[in-house]
Design an enzyme around this catalytic site. Sequence first.
Site, PDB file in Angstrom:
ATOM      1  N   CYS A  77       0.858  -1.192   0.000  1.00 40.99           N
ATOM      2  CA  CYS A  77       0.000   0.000   0.000  1.00 40.99           C
ATOM      3  C   CYS A  77       0.892   1.240   0.000  1.00 40.99           C
ATOM      4  O   CYS A  77       1.977   1.239   0.590  1.00 40.99           O
ATOM      5  CB  CYS A  77      -0.892  -0.021   1.240  1.00 40.99           C
ATOM      6  SG  CYS A  77      -1.807   1.500   1.533  1.00 40.99           S
ATOM      7  N   CYS A 160      -6.246  -2.391   7.466  1.00 43.97           N
ATOM      8  CA  CYS A 160      -5.636  -1.065   7.596  1.00 43.97           C
ATOM      9  C   CYS A 160      -5.660  -0.598   9.045  1.00 43.97           C
ATOM     10  O   CYS A 160      -6.689  -0.676   9.725  1.00 43.97           O
ATOM     11  CB  CYS A 160      -6.376  -0.067   6.710  1.00 43.97           C
ATOM     12  SG  CYS A 160      -5.823   1.636   6.879  1.00 43.97           S
ATOM     13  N   CYS A 408      -0.618  23.307   6.025  1.00 40.64           N
ATOM     14  CA  CYS A 408      -0.374  21.872   5.857  1.00 40.64           C
ATOM     15  C   CYS A 408       0.812  21.625   4.935  1.00 40.64           C
ATOM     16  O   CYS A 408       1.173  20.472   4.678  1.00 40.64           O
ATOM     17  CB  CYS A 408      -1.627  21.179   5.298  1.00 40.64           C
ATOM     18  SG  CYS A 408      -2.162  21.831   3.704  1.00 40.64           S
TER      19      CYS A 408
END
Length: 454
Positions: A77, A160, A408
Amino acid sequence: MKKGNEIEILIEDMEFPSKGIAHYEDRKVYAKNCFPGQKVFGRVTKKKQDYAEIKPLEIRERASYEIEQKCPHFGICGGCSSQTVPYEKQLSFKEEQVKKLFAEAGIEMGEYKGILHSPITWEYRNKMEFTFGDEEKGGELTLGMHMKGKSFGIINVDQCCLVDEDFRKILSLTVEYFRQKQLPYYRLMSRQGYLRNLIVRKGKNTNEILVNLVTTTQMDFDLTEWIDLIKGQTYMGKLVTIIHTENNSFSDAVVPEKVNILFGCGYIMEEILGLKFKISPFSFFQTNSLGAEVLYGTVRDLMGDASNKIVFDLYCGTGTIGQIAAGKAEKVVGIELIEEAVKAANENASLNALKNCTFIAGDVAKTVNTLKHKPDIIILDPPRSGVMPKAMEHVINFKAKDIIYVSCNPKTLVSDLGKLKYAGYKIEESILVDMFPNTPHVETVVKLTKTAGF
């Protein structure tokens, strides 16, 4: 060294966001999501006169500080790239990278107050957007995340660790059901198929769950059986709504062309610092609710005594920061481009009985010029691209005494801070807030004050 060559390098340093730096022959070499002390084998994808980039193919030797991975999907992933780095070390790396950006830009940090931890480091996400696909052409249907290094492969992320068991259960039930029905997933290249995405949202503090199935309209499939399957489960939280979004756009993005409420009210509620927020299927909301409380509490503290002050909340989204600031301010005015977000902001302000908040839909660069009030404090929380030049002109022209910049992306932050510094603002305080453990990302909060004479 030539493009396409495969080489081994020793990572010596890093730069934001978690880009490893090594030296090979006469060049600096960059490797994404690699850490100091690792020996990395990779393929040269870019070669310039003074640097090169490689695509990591194998970590041949781990750094001495690394720990075992928690998630079984790690390495396949594309998420959680730093989960083998101990959490305290992750925080240290993030601090070093942000400080390096400030230093290279010649921007002081004022009083640096360190980095604040996320209250939890796993199962912290309140939203996940999963994609339907397959791991390899002709393989069984999968539902999850894009595979590392592949353009189209999707890995089933039923274990996950960024989300809790309710997310994992809904994902597993959904992919198993549609496997049995043998429905095709949407293929971007051929523009054919039905299944596109599964979006799950869950209030961390309210435990309310929203499930949103995204498909094309290329098939007329009765979803009643799937709805009953999802509704018939026992969850740690409370399932309050199921939605079906129709999306025939050619892009990979989820475009809500038509939203059908199949069960419940069509939204969930979340609580942050004592305030309630209505979150609709496509509302922007910080993905780490507990981390958001730390971030927004930090902004509120930096405001100081604002009881007689007017606050502008620019790029306000659903107005979360503005409403939290409203408890300390005389008046808050928020501006956001997305009309749905502004509608939600005003609904939330009403829900929280905040009469000193106004949220306006419009382009920040244009709308700020039409406002009657003049701000004492400006809160900037722009997208990753930073504050657009025209908007920055207006921000500077307001001559607000204080600016609190929430970013961010520290790369665009330092560029914007340079403009504010030139306009007479001094950085008083800087603080980092880790909202995204086990990833390269971090929030930076900076308070600036207008200096005398400008």
